[in-house]
Enzyme design. Structure first.
Site, PDB file in Angstrom:
ATOM      1  N   GLN A  62       1.323   4.602  -3.074  1.00  0.00           N
ATOM      2  CA  GLN A  62      -0.133   4.663  -3.211  1.00  0.00           C
ATOM      3  C   GLN A  62      -0.588   5.930  -3.954  1.00  0.00           C
ATOM      4  O   GLN A  62      -1.571   5.904  -4.683  1.00  0.00           O
ATOM      5  CB  GLN A  62      -0.762   4.612  -1.812  1.00  0.00           C
ATOM      6  CG  GLN A  62      -2.243   4.270  -1.798  1.00  0.00           C
ATOM      7  CD  GLN A  62      -2.513   2.778  -1.886  1.00  0.00           C
ATOM      8  OE1 GLN A  62      -1.847   1.987  -1.238  1.00  0.00           O
ATOM      9  NE2 GLN A  62      -3.494   2.397  -2.688  1.00  0.00           N
TER      10      GLN A  62
ATOM     11  N   LYS B 174      -1.590   5.580   3.807  1.00  0.00           N
ATOM     12  CA  LYS B 174      -1.375   4.193   4.246  1.00  0.00           C
ATOM     13  C   LYS B 174      -1.294   4.181   5.763  1.00  0.00           C
ATOM     14  O   LYS B 174      -0.995   5.199   6.381  1.00  0.00           O
ATOM     15  CB  LYS B 174      -0.065   3.651   3.658  1.00  0.00           C
ATOM     16  CG  LYS B 174       0.048   2.145   3.656  1.00  0.00           C
ATOM     17  CD  LYS B 174      -0.690   1.489   2.504  1.00  0.00           C
ATOM     18  CE  LYS B 174      -0.756  -0.010   2.642  1.00  0.00           C
ATOM     19  NZ  LYS B 174      -1.292  -0.662   1.446  1.00  0.00           N
TER      20      LYS B 174
ATOM     21  N   GLY C  25      -7.953  -2.737   3.691  1.00  0.00           N
ATOM     22  CA  GLY C  25      -7.099  -3.790   4.250  1.00  0.00           C
ATOM     23  C   GLY C  25      -5.736  -3.829   3.575  1.00  0.00           C
ATOM     24  O   GLY C  25      -5.474  -3.121   2.613  1.00  0.00           O
ATOM     25  N   ASP C  26      -4.870  -4.633   4.110  1.00  0.00           N
ATOM     26  CA  ASP C  26      -3.552  -4.924   3.522  1.00  0.00           C
ATOM     27  C   ASP C  26      -3.081  -6.187   4.240  1.00  0.00           C
ATOM     28  O   ASP C  26      -3.908  -6.924   4.813  1.00  0.00           O
ATOM     29  CB  ASP C  26      -2.580  -3.740   3.725  1.00  0.00           C
ATOM     30  CG  ASP C  26      -1.298  -3.880   2.902  1.00  0.00           C
ATOM     31  OD1 ASP C  26      -1.344  -3.657   1.690  1.00  0.00           O
ATOM     32  OD2 ASP C  26      -0.242  -4.243   3.464  1.00  0.00           O
TER      33      ASP C  26
HETATM   34  P1  NDP Z   1      -2.400 -11.124   3.211  1.00  0.00           P
HETATM   35  O1  NDP Z   1      -2.124 -10.827   4.619  1.00  0.00           O
HETATM   36  O2  NDP Z   1      -3.755 -11.577   2.821  1.00  0.00           O
HETATM   37  O3  NDP Z   1      -1.361 -12.197   2.659  1.00  0.00           O
HETATM   38  C1  NDP Z   1       0.006 -11.952   2.692  1.00  0.00           C
HETATM   39  C2  NDP Z   1       0.730 -13.198   2.194  1.00  0.00           C
HETATM   40  O4  NDP Z   1       2.117 -12.897   2.058  1.00  0.00           O
HETATM   41  C3  NDP Z   1       0.658 -14.349   3.183  1.00  0.00           C
HETATM   42  O5  NDP Z   1       0.726 -15.548   2.498  1.00  0.00           O
HETATM   43  C4  NDP Z   1       1.903 -14.131   4.047  1.00  0.00           C
HETATM   44  O6  NDP Z   1       2.365 -15.286   4.702  1.00  0.00           O
HETATM   45  C5  NDP Z   1       2.884 -13.668   2.987  1.00  0.00           C
HETATM   46  N1  NDP Z   1       3.899 -12.808   3.634  1.00  0.00           N
HETATM   47  C6  NDP Z   1       3.671 -11.720   4.412  1.00  0.00           C
HETATM   48  N2  NDP Z   1       4.832 -11.212   4.868  1.00  0.00           N
HETATM   49  C7  NDP Z   1       5.797 -11.994   4.361  1.00  0.00           C
HETATM   50  C8  NDP Z   1       7.206 -11.997   4.465  1.00  0.00           C
HETATM   51  N3  NDP Z   1       7.852 -11.062   5.195  1.00  0.00           N
HETATM   52  N4  NDP Z   1       7.878 -12.956   3.803  1.00  0.00           N
HETATM   53  C9  NDP Z   1       7.222 -13.892   3.075  1.00  0.00           C
HETATM   54  N5  NDP Z   1       5.897 -13.944   2.941  1.00  0.00           N
HETATM   55  C10 NDP Z   1       5.199 -13.021   3.574  1.00  0.00           C
HETATM   56  O7  NDP Z   1      -2.001  -9.783   2.398  1.00  0.00           O
HETATM   57  P2  NDP Z   1      -2.440  -9.346   0.947  1.00  0.00           P
HETATM   58  O8  NDP Z   1      -2.574 -10.524   0.062  1.00  0.00           O
HETATM   59  O9  NDP Z   1      -3.562  -8.405   1.079  1.00  0.00           O
HETATM   60  O10 NDP Z   1      -1.171  -8.475   0.504  1.00  0.00           O
HETATM   61  C11 NDP Z   1      -0.042  -9.042  -0.164  1.00  0.00           C
HETATM   62  C12 NDP Z   1       0.732  -7.939  -0.870  1.00  0.00           C
HETATM   63  O11 NDP Z   1      -0.124  -7.267  -1.830  1.00  0.00           O
HETATM   64  C13 NDP Z   1       1.273  -6.821   0.037  1.00  0.00           C
HETATM   65  O12 NDP Z   1       2.472  -6.328  -0.516  1.00  0.00           O
HETATM   66  C14 NDP Z   1       0.196  -5.738  -0.094  1.00  0.00           C
HETATM   67  O13 NDP Z   1       0.697  -4.454   0.228  1.00  0.00           O
HETATM   68  C15 NDP Z   1      -0.151  -5.867  -1.566  1.00  0.00           C
HETATM   69  N6  NDP Z   1      -1.439  -5.332  -1.981  1.00  0.00           N
HETATM   70  C16 NDP Z   1      -2.600  -5.765  -1.396  1.00  0.00           C
HETATM   71  C17 NDP Z   1      -3.811  -5.270  -1.828  1.00  0.00           C
HETATM   72  C18 NDP Z   1      -5.116  -5.785  -1.317  1.00  0.00           C
HETATM   73  O14 NDP Z   1      -6.149  -5.398  -1.863  1.00  0.00           O
HETATM   74  N7  NDP Z   1      -5.150  -6.650  -0.323  1.00  0.00           N
HETATM   75  C19 NDP Z   1      -3.874  -4.215  -2.860  1.00  0.00           C
HETATM   76  C20 NDP Z   1      -2.604  -3.908  -3.461  1.00  0.00           C
HETATM   77  C21 NDP Z   1      -1.444  -4.427  -3.016  1.00  0.00           C
HETATM   78  P3  NDP Z   1       2.073 -15.487   6.250  1.00  0.00           P
HETATM   79  O15 NDP Z   1       0.633 -15.823   6.344  1.00  0.00           O
HETATM   80  O16 NDP Z   1       2.987 -16.574   6.661  1.00  0.00           O
HETATM   81  O17 NDP Z   1       2.413 -14.169   6.926  1.00  0.00           O
END
Ligand code: NDP
Length: 445
Positions: free
Chosen positions: A112, A127, A166-167
């Site tokens: 980050q 974080k 969020g994350d």
């Molecule tokens: P969400 O919780 O909204 O979605 C996460 C998605 O990834 C879900 O579909 C989830 O499935 C899947 N997932 C989570 N863990 C695993 C795993 N161990 N194996 C396979 N699939 C998995 O999170 P975000 O969309 O916010 O975040 C996704 C990624 O993007 C992360 O790496 C985060 O750090 C990164 N990110 C997010 C930002 C943001 O603004 N939100 C900014 C920059 C980066 P399930 O529902 O089954 O758990």
């Protein structure tokens, strides 16, 4: 010798934190790019910049006790890592997932610092999270957990100190509960969190920002290769915040998203994923993605989410989680003709996969650059909160778009300046590092 300086720093990190593999991976990835920078700028070694950058300024670990709907007491572990404040208040999301530990939060916090530097905004790196699993919990359980989490976190954060967002597992609902509790115990209404609801200080386009930003970044990469999104086939892992809005923007630019996933499996829809259905399943009904295949006749469901990379595509966007794409998957993508990999998630490609992409010279957009649109728009939310103003969707989106264009240009230039013109990962690490390191030098020890 500066390469020795880099090796020594990495050694110290591994010795000091022997169990933290994800953290080692992130540090080693960044430091690996910095050898020529250290050779050119001896003052960084003299000022101990790498030692200071790899050790967080502050780490807070705390108990999060809460009671479920049946009256049973649970205890989770909360973490906030305030990593580096050279460029501004600590800024970075909160993750609720059972896998959360100090290694994961520190790798995310470390990444980050550099991502925030690339945005060009005044943002330090941090974080946080908890090893809490929101899946299957009622709204009231989520609220009680968020309140308990904030009962400790409030002491360490503020609009000018540390501004979480969020994350994974933390979306608008959780931010709302945490914001409400912060306000109640501190009696202050300010921009202490970003990703807030629109009714109480959130920014338009924040929800869409990471996914849209990723697509804007990818568009720049494609433009450099004299092509665009039109008629490209995309595979996007995940179906959360980042994945859904990356899919939405890519579709609006003429691409066909053919597969998406969650941690249970993936769906493949040759005719193009129906995003309204995914949004309804995941955002409203909070169901599993296999339901998609039950509702769409021609769609196929596969039970191993990582098999999504076997589907032939032009562009792959890993938007789920760390280390979700390994060397075998990378080789398969290339064999199937994939021309670009753009990371919506943080560190989704293993180091071996990253090497496969760079050796094959396909377009590879590293997460710390490609997914910086989320934190950029959080920065824009902070600006609006300070001004007590709300900008329109189009204003925020236009600013986001130009930030992503600037990030792409900056990292491409840095990659070229340091003689690795095709390596955007190097460019991102170097451009981001130089800004943070120079600010640290200017501010003294
Ligand atoms: P969400 O919780 O909204 O979605 C996460 C998605 O990834 C879900 O579909 C989830 O499935 C899947 N997932 C989570 N863990 C695993 C795993 N161990 N194996 C396979 N699939 C998995 O999170 P975000 O969309 O916010 O975040 C996704 C990624 O993007 C992360 O790496 C985060 O750090 C990164 N990110 C997010 C930002 C943001 O603004 N939100 C900014 C920059 C980066 P399930 O529902 O089954 O758990």
């Amino acid at each position: 010798m500066s390469s020795q300086y880099v090796a020594r720093t990495l050694e110290t990190v591994k010795k000091r934190y022997p169990e933290e593999n994800e953290f080692h991976q992130a540090v080693s990835e960044v430091l690996g790019s910095l050898v020529p920078v250290m050779e050119k700028n001896k003052e960084f070694e003299e000022a101990g910049i790498l030692e200071r950058l790899t050790e967080p300024e502050r780490q807070i670990i705390f108990m999060v006790p809460w009671v479920d709907d049946n009256g049973k007491v649970h205890v989770n572990r909360g973490i906030r890592v305030q990593y580096n404040s050279a460029l501004g208040p600590y800024k970075g999301g909160i993750r609720f997932h059972p896998s959360v530990n100090t290694s994961i939060i520190k790798f995310l916090g470390f990444e980050q610092i550099f991502k925030n530097s690339l945005t060009g905004l005044m943002l330090g790196g941090g974080k946080g999270g908890a090893d809490f699993d929101p899946k299957g919990k009622s709204n009231n359980e989520i609220m009680r957990f968020c309140q308990s989490f904030m009962t400790e976190l409030y002491r360490h954060i503020d609009a000018d100190t540390d501004v979480p967002a969020g994350d994974i597992g933390v979306g608008a609902r959780e931010i709302g509960f945490m914001f409400g509790h912060y306000k109640r115990i501190k009696n202050i209404f300010n921009g202490v969190l970003t990703g807030k609801g629109l009714l109480y200080g959130g920014s338009l386009a924040r929800t869409e920002a990471t996914g849209y930003g990723c697509v804007y970044f990818c568009d720049e990469m494609l433009r450099d290769r004299k092509t665009g999104f039109e008629n490209k086939k995309l595979v996007i892992s995940g179906s959360g915040n980042v994945a859904v809005y990356a899919a939405q923007k890519a579709q609006s630019l003429g691409a066909k998203v053919i597969a998406m996933s969650d941690s249970g499996g993936y769906v493949y829809d040759e005719e193009g994923i129906k995003l309204d259905l995914i949004k309804n399943l995941k955002e409203v009904e909070r169901k599993r993605i296999n339901e998609y295949a039950k509702e769409v006749k021609n769609a196929k469901y596969g039970e191993n989410c990582f098999d999504i990379w076997n589907i032939p595509c032009d562009i792959a966007m890993p938007c789920a989680t760390q280390n979700e794409l390994d060397a075998n998957a990378a080789r398969q993508l290339i064999k199937n003709g994939c021309m670009a990999v753009v990371e919506g998630a943080n560190m989704p490609s293993t180091p071996e996969a990253e090497k496969v992409f760079t050796d094959a010279k396909i377009a590879y957009g590293p997460g710390k650059a490609a997914n910086a649109g989320g934190v950029s728009t959080s920065g824009l939310e902070m600006s609006q909160n300070s001004q007590r103003l709300s900008w329109t969707f189009d204003e925020v989106d236009a600013k986001l778009h130009s930030i992503m264009i600037n990030i792409y240009a900056a990292i491409k230039n840095a990659a070229a300046e340091y003689n690795t013109p095709d390596n955007l990962a190097n460019g991102a690490n170097i451009a981001a590092f130089l800004k943070v390191a120079r600010a640290m030098l200017a501010q003294g020890l």
